[in-house]
Structures are given as structure tokens and as C-alpha cells.
Write an enzyme that holds these catalytic residues in place. Sequence first.
Site, PDB file in Angstrom:
ATOM      1  N   ASN A  22       7.713  -1.257   3.584  1.00  0.00           N
ATOM      2  CA  ASN A  22       6.248  -1.203   3.571  1.00  0.00           C
ATOM      3  C   ASN A  22       5.765  -0.415   4.786  1.00  0.00           C
ATOM      4  O   ASN A  22       6.437  -0.383   5.819  1.00  0.00           O
ATOM      5  CB  ASN A  22       5.665  -2.624   3.611  1.00  0.00           C
ATOM      6  CG  ASN A  22       4.157  -2.624   3.452  1.00  0.00           C
ATOM      7  OD1 ASN A  22       3.609  -1.901   2.628  1.00  0.00           O
ATOM      8  ND2 ASN A  22       3.472  -3.426   4.247  1.00  0.00           N
TER       9      ASN A  22
ATOM     10  N   ILE B  50       0.898  -9.465  -2.669  1.00  0.00           N
ATOM     11  CA  ILE B  50       2.141 -10.013  -2.133  1.00  0.00           C
ATOM     12  C   ILE B  50       3.135 -10.127  -3.280  1.00  0.00           C
ATOM     13  O   ILE B  50       2.817 -10.702  -4.326  1.00  0.00           O
ATOM     14  CB  ILE B  50       1.873 -11.390  -1.482  1.00  0.00           C
ATOM     15  CG1 ILE B  50       0.982 -11.196  -0.254  1.00  0.00           C
ATOM     16  CG2 ILE B  50       3.191 -12.065  -1.107  1.00  0.00           C
ATOM     17  CD1 ILE B  50       0.449 -12.485   0.332  1.00  0.00           C
ATOM     18  N   LEU B  51       4.317  -9.553  -3.108  1.00  0.00           N
ATOM     19  CA  LEU B  51       5.347  -9.598  -4.151  1.00  0.00           C
ATOM     20  C   LEU B  51       5.997 -10.974  -4.143  1.00  0.00           C
ATOM     21  O   LEU B  51       6.263 -11.538  -3.076  1.00  0.00           O
ATOM     22  CB  LEU B  51       6.400  -8.517  -3.886  1.00  0.00           C
ATOM     23  CG  LEU B  51       5.850  -7.092  -4.029  1.00  0.00           C
ATOM     24  CD1 LEU B  51       6.753  -6.086  -3.318  1.00  0.00           C
ATOM     25  CD2 LEU B  51       5.668  -6.723  -5.500  1.00  0.00           C
TER      26      LEU B  51
ATOM     27  N   GLY C  41      -3.384   6.772  -2.481  1.00  0.00           N
ATOM     28  CA  GLY C  41      -2.117   7.459  -2.743  1.00  0.00           C
ATOM     29  C   GLY C  41      -1.779   8.547  -1.750  1.00  0.00           C
ATOM     30  O   GLY C  41      -0.947   9.413  -2.038  1.00  0.00           O
TER      31      GLY C  41
ATOM     32  N   HIS D 214       2.521  -0.229   7.408  1.00  0.00           N
ATOM     33  CA  HIS D 214       1.342  -0.979   7.838  1.00  0.00           C
ATOM     34  C   HIS D 214       0.661  -0.221   8.978  1.00  0.00           C
ATOM     35  O   HIS D 214       1.328   0.204   9.921  1.00  0.00           O
ATOM     36  CB  HIS D 214       1.745  -2.391   8.288  1.00  0.00           C
ATOM     37  CG  HIS D 214       0.558  -3.260   8.567  1.00  0.00           C
ATOM     38  ND1 HIS D 214      -0.151  -3.896   7.564  1.00  0.00           N
ATOM     39  CD2 HIS D 214      -0.078  -3.557   9.729  1.00  0.00           C
ATOM     40  CE1 HIS D 214      -1.162  -4.564   8.106  1.00  0.00           C
ATOM     41  NE2 HIS D 214      -1.140  -4.373   9.408  1.00  0.00           N
TER      42      HIS D 214
ATOM     43  N   ASN E 252      -0.143   8.183   1.069  1.00  0.00           N
ATOM     44  CA  ASN E 252       1.260   8.019   1.483  1.00  0.00           C
ATOM     45  C   ASN E 252       2.213   8.449   0.365  1.00  0.00           C
ATOM     46  O   ASN E 252       3.248   9.058   0.633  1.00  0.00           O
ATOM     47  CB  ASN E 252       1.534   6.581   1.929  1.00  0.00           C
ATOM     48  CG  ASN E 252       1.033   6.332   3.342  1.00  0.00           C
ATOM     49  OD1 ASN E 252       1.645   6.780   4.304  1.00  0.00           O
ATOM     50  ND2 ASN E 252      -0.105   5.659   3.461  1.00  0.00           N
TER      51      ASN E 252
HETATM   52  C1  GRF Z   1      -2.382   2.875   4.345  1.00  0.00           C
HETATM   53  O1  GRF Z   1      -3.132   2.902   5.542  1.00  0.00           O
HETATM   54  C2  GRF Z   1      -1.319   1.819   4.415  1.00  0.00           C
HETATM   55  O2  GRF Z   1      -0.750   1.672   5.677  1.00  0.00           O
HETATM   56  C3  GRF Z   1      -2.104   0.578   4.062  1.00  0.00           C
HETATM   57  O3  GRF Z   1      -2.981   0.993   3.047  1.00  0.00           O
HETATM   58  C4  GRF Z   1      -3.252   2.386   3.200  1.00  0.00           C
HETATM   59  C5  GRF Z   1      -2.887   3.061   1.903  1.00  0.00           C
HETATM   60  O4  GRF Z   1      -3.341   4.380   1.838  1.00  0.00           O
HETATM   61  N1  GRF Z   1      -1.211  -0.503   3.698  1.00  0.00           N
HETATM   62  P1  GRF Z   1      -2.864   5.326   0.670  1.00  0.00           P
HETATM   63  O5  GRF Z   1      -3.122   4.664  -0.668  1.00  0.00           O
HETATM   64  O6  GRF Z   1      -1.397   5.631   0.875  1.00  0.00           O
HETATM   65  O7  GRF Z   1      -3.687   6.568   0.845  1.00  0.00           O
END
Ligand code: GRF
Length: 201
Positions: A108, A93-94, A12, A110, A14
Site C-alpha cells: 500500500n 479495509i481488505l 488513479g 500512504h 498512482n
Molecule cells: C494517494 O495519495 C494515496 O497515497 C492515498 O490515496 C491517494 C490516491 O490517489 N491512499 P490516486 O487515486 O492514486 O490518484
Amino acid sequence: LTRLGVLVSGRGSNLEAILAASRGGVLDADVAAVLANRECPALEVARGGAVAVVRAMPLGEFGGDASRRDAAMADQLEAAAVDLVACAGYDRILDEAFVARFAGRILNVHPSLLPAFGGSMTAIEEAFAAGVGETGVTIHYIEPSTVDAGTILAQEPVPVRPGDSLEDLAARVHAVEHRLYPATIQAWIEGRVARPQGVAR
Ligand code: GRF
């Protein structure tokens, strides 16, 4: 204010960055709902951030049927009047019906410069192991029948420095995610980004 729904599966960090940007007034959005496919630390972040709708929706609750789960998620997001869905470490995958219901409104993050190291949950490790001179972060739309291949809204390179450990590189990539994702969501809100083909604003 734009109403955001955030889908999570992991730590979490992000989500935390999005919540901080929203509180700090640099993101004109309210996080209205946070949904996960399982109990995970990100849901604690959501609860701590006083998000109104916070739910784990494990497959077991839907008889193992991912389409039923995705339909229920879409229902929850619509009930919360969500304008934009941000996947933030969501690791499933949605299905197409979900993507169709939010066409052009699912983003998203990545942790690579797509298309390099796409389709994988270990993109940073793979880039490190491949010995590339740079990797980075991509923000893209989720579009039907694609994995890590939707229209790109933003990309930022991250250098791999001599002597970097995997942890050094991962920390640098995550720091860029935490800045670029909220900024790109704000750009989407202001209409300053590419739209996927066939989707009107
Ligand atoms: C991030 O590196 C994102 O790009 C990838 O999974 C990770 C998620 O991290 N898809 P968090 O749960 O937001 O800490």
C-alpha cells in the site's frame, strides 16, 4: 515479468505512474488486473492503459457482504495469475481471508510518514493543519488486523515549506508517491526489501 494486480478507488494517479513505469521498462511488471470497489476515474486510466481485466466490484453486487466481495476479488486476481497486489488509493479495509491468500504480497502507499497520520484518508490535510515541518510517503505491507501499520518497505520525507498552500504540499507529496511506489514495487520484485514476519519469499 511479475504480474501485478492493482486495487483502486479514486483518481488513479498512482496507477498511472505504475503503468508508465511498466511501459518505460523501469518496472519489470505487467499490470494484469485493476479492480475497484466502485466506478471511479482510476478504472478509465486502466482501460486507457489496455489492462486485460478491469472491474468495478461494488458491495451491492455481493448483497452488501464485504467478505463475499473480497473473496470474489481474490478469485479474480488469482484467475489473472497475479503475483503481487498493489493498493493504490484503495479506500476499503481488505478482510483477513483476502490478506491471508496474498500474505506478504500486498503493498500500500500512504501519504504520510507512518505512524504519523495513519488510519486516515486525509493524511495530507491533517499534516498541513498540524503545521508539521515535514510529512512524506510510506510504502508498507498490508498485514492482517492492521490499518496503515504493516511492515514498512520504504519511506521518503517531504518538506512543508513556509507559504505552502495545501495544494502545493499535496502536489509535492503526490510527486514523491508517483516515483517511490513504482521504485519500491521494483525493489520487492528484486527481493531488495524487508519481508513481513513469518512470510518466506
Ligand atoms: C494517494 O495519495 C494515496 O497515497 C492515498 O490515496 C491517494 C490516491 O490517489 N491512499 P490516486 O487515486 O492514486 O490518484
